[in-house]
Design a protein around this motif. Structure first.
Motif, PDB file in Angstrom:
ATOM      1  N   CYS A 139      -6.480  -0.197  -0.052  1.00 28.57           N
ATOM      2  CA  CYS A 139      -6.811  -0.385  -1.333  1.00 28.57           C
ATOM      3  C   CYS A 139      -6.606   0.766  -2.189  1.00 28.57           C
ATOM      4  CB  CYS A 139      -8.016  -1.207  -1.491  1.00 28.57           C
ATOM      5  SG  CYS A 139      -8.362  -1.750  -3.173  1.00 28.57           S
ATOM      6  N   CYS A 157     -10.264   1.083  -4.211  1.00 29.42           N
ATOM      7  CA  CYS A 157     -11.559   1.786  -3.513  1.00 29.42           C
ATOM      8  C   CYS A 157     -11.261   2.577  -2.071  1.00 29.42           C
ATOM      9  CB  CYS A 157     -12.655   0.547  -3.074  1.00 29.42           C
ATOM     10  SG  CYS A 157     -11.705  -0.797  -1.840  1.00 29.42           S
ATOM     11  N   LYS A 193     -10.465   1.379   0.975  1.00 26.83           N
ATOM     12  CA  LYS A 193     -10.941   0.501   2.148  1.00 26.83           C
ATOM     13  C   LYS A 193      -9.607   0.030   2.751  1.00 26.83           C
ATOM     14  CE  LYS A 193     -13.518  -3.351   4.004  1.00 26.83           C
ATOM     15  NZ  LYS A 193     -14.389  -4.393   3.881  1.00 26.83           N
ATOM     16  N   CYS A 227     -11.425  -6.589   0.129  1.00 28.87           N
ATOM     17  CA  CYS A 227     -12.394  -5.387  -0.368  1.00 28.87           C
ATOM     18  C   CYS A 227     -13.250  -5.976  -1.365  1.00 28.87           C
ATOM     19  CB  CYS A 227     -11.749  -3.970  -0.605  1.00 28.87           C
ATOM     20  SG  CYS A 227     -10.351  -4.192  -2.048  1.00 28.87           S
ATOM     21  N   CYS A 241     -12.707  -4.999  -4.594  1.00 25.89           N
ATOM     22  CA  CYS A 241     -12.006  -4.757  -5.935  1.00 25.89           C
ATOM     23  C   CYS A 241     -11.954  -6.229  -6.435  1.00 25.89           C
ATOM     24  CB  CYS A 241     -10.887  -4.070  -5.833  1.00 25.89           C
ATOM     25  SG  CYS A 241     -11.262  -2.463  -5.239  1.00 25.89           S
TER      26      CYS A 241
END
Length: 61
Positions: A15, A18, A20, A41, A43
């Motif tokens: 991502c 973030c 992830k 995630c 977001c």
């Protein structure tokens, strides 16, 4: 890559918001979306990019 067809490949994505990691579909046009029907995630608007080469091990100690 675990699964693929002429339209897309299943791979690991990160991502952009973030950082992830998640399993994503990588389309022939380069776009990525989560394999899961839900955000992978926290977001609000997750935006994934495919992991390339050694990127998955770059931060290992």
């Amino acid at each position: 890559m675990a699964e693929s067809d002429a339209q897309r490949q299943r791979t690991i994505g990160i991502c952009d918001g973030c950082g992830k990691a998640a399993v994503v579909w990588l389309s022939a046009d380069g776009s990525c979306r989560s394999v899961s029907g839900y955000n992978a995630c926290s977001c609000t608007e997750a935006s994934f990019r495919a992991v390339e080469g050694d990127e998955s091990s770059r931060d290992r100690v």
